[in-house]
Design a protein around this motif. Sequence first.
Motif, short mmCIF file in Angstrom:
data_model
loop_
_atom_site.label_atom_id
_atom_site.label_comp_id
_atom_site.label_asym_id
_atom_site.label_seq_id
_atom_site.Cartn_x
_atom_site.Cartn_y
_atom_site.Cartn_z
N GLY A 74 0.81 -1.21 0.00
CA GLY A 74 0.00 0.00 0.00
C GLY A 74 0.84 1.25 0.00
N TRP A 75 1.89 1.28 0.81
CA TRP A 75 2.78 2.44 0.84
C TRP A 75 3.50 2.62 -0.49
N GLY A 76 3.98 1.49 -1.04
CA GLY A 76 4.72 1.56 -2.30
C GLY A 76 3.85 2.07 -3.44
N PHE A 127 9.14 7.43 -12.47
CA PHE A 127 9.36 6.25 -11.64
C PHE A 127 8.05 5.75 -11.06
N ALA A 128 7.83 4.46 -11.19
CA ALA A 128 6.64 3.82 -10.62
C ALA A 128 7.07 2.64 -9.77
N TRP A 129 6.48 2.51 -8.62
CA TRP A 129 6.80 1.44 -7.69
C TRP A 129 6.16 0.14 -8.16
N ASP A 130 6.97 -0.84 -8.53
CA ASP A 130 6.45 -2.13 -8.96
C ASP A 130 6.25 -3.05 -7.76
N ARG A 131 5.41 -4.04 -7.95
CA ARG A 131 5.10 -4.95 -6.85
C ARG A 131 6.33 -5.74 -6.41
#
Length: 297
Positions: A145-147, A155-159
């Motif tokens: 959830g934070w990511g 930049f995108a936070w990947d799982r």
Amino acid sequence: MSLLRAGAVPGWVRRTGEGLLALLAFVVLWELVKLVVPDGGVVVGGVSLLPRTSDQTMPHVWSVLARLGRPETSATGSVSLAGALVTASWFTLRISLAGWLVGVLAGLGLAVVMQRWRIAEDALAPWVVLSQTVPLIALAPLVVGWGGKIHLGAFAWDRWMSVALIASYLAFFPVAVGALRGLQSPTAAQVDLFRSLAASGTRTLWRLRMPAAVPYLVPALRLGAATAVVGAIVAEVSTGTQGGIGRLIISYAQSATGDPAKPWAAIAAAAVLGLVAAGVVGLVGLGLRRFRVGEVA
């Protein structure tokens, strides 16, 4: 006969032999339990004392090995189960090593701070220990959830980054503890010698404390690699990350009734993955040998 003398056999050969003997002992014990314990297990007063040993719940070792060579699914063109496990293990291994690197940096940084300032050790050490009491099942959804809220330009936070972060969460603890113990291992006489030479704190750290920490740090790095794999597998299950060995274990467990050897093969692959990660990191110890304190000029 001289090769059989104590010390004549290289250490890695001896350790490899001991590991193979341990594996053989496990296989023998597994089959012995299947032979002795009834298929339905042993239940006394409604309490199960020994597990069920039927082929549906505890297949023979050779059944699991034979299953590796057969297709993963009944679909046309399906790869072998061994191929699917290797692909998934490689996916998890890369994430684990990424998490391990982050954990090593965090653990070393904390160890250096705690060694340098006693008040920092008193303040941080309890929290370092307490951090390991938080269950990963509860932590993983929070990290995801934070990511998901992190957006920095393109930049995108990947799982998979969440999985790596959780892996680093388990890896930093043994590194921090081992490094701190190693950094504090030089004797008072050694420290006084550096002080008498007007060595700065940084020079003392790199020329005395870091080399002295190597015997403590190498086992910590190996343990951190193994725990990083555990963290990655648990995180894959908790976050629903596809492609890793963690999701395969859950997926195969759902078909365990009709194909009992399949989930056990995935579990065995996860265990081997932990050993491989620890072995790869163990090679780092070979490069660190020349930095031991006794060999530093």
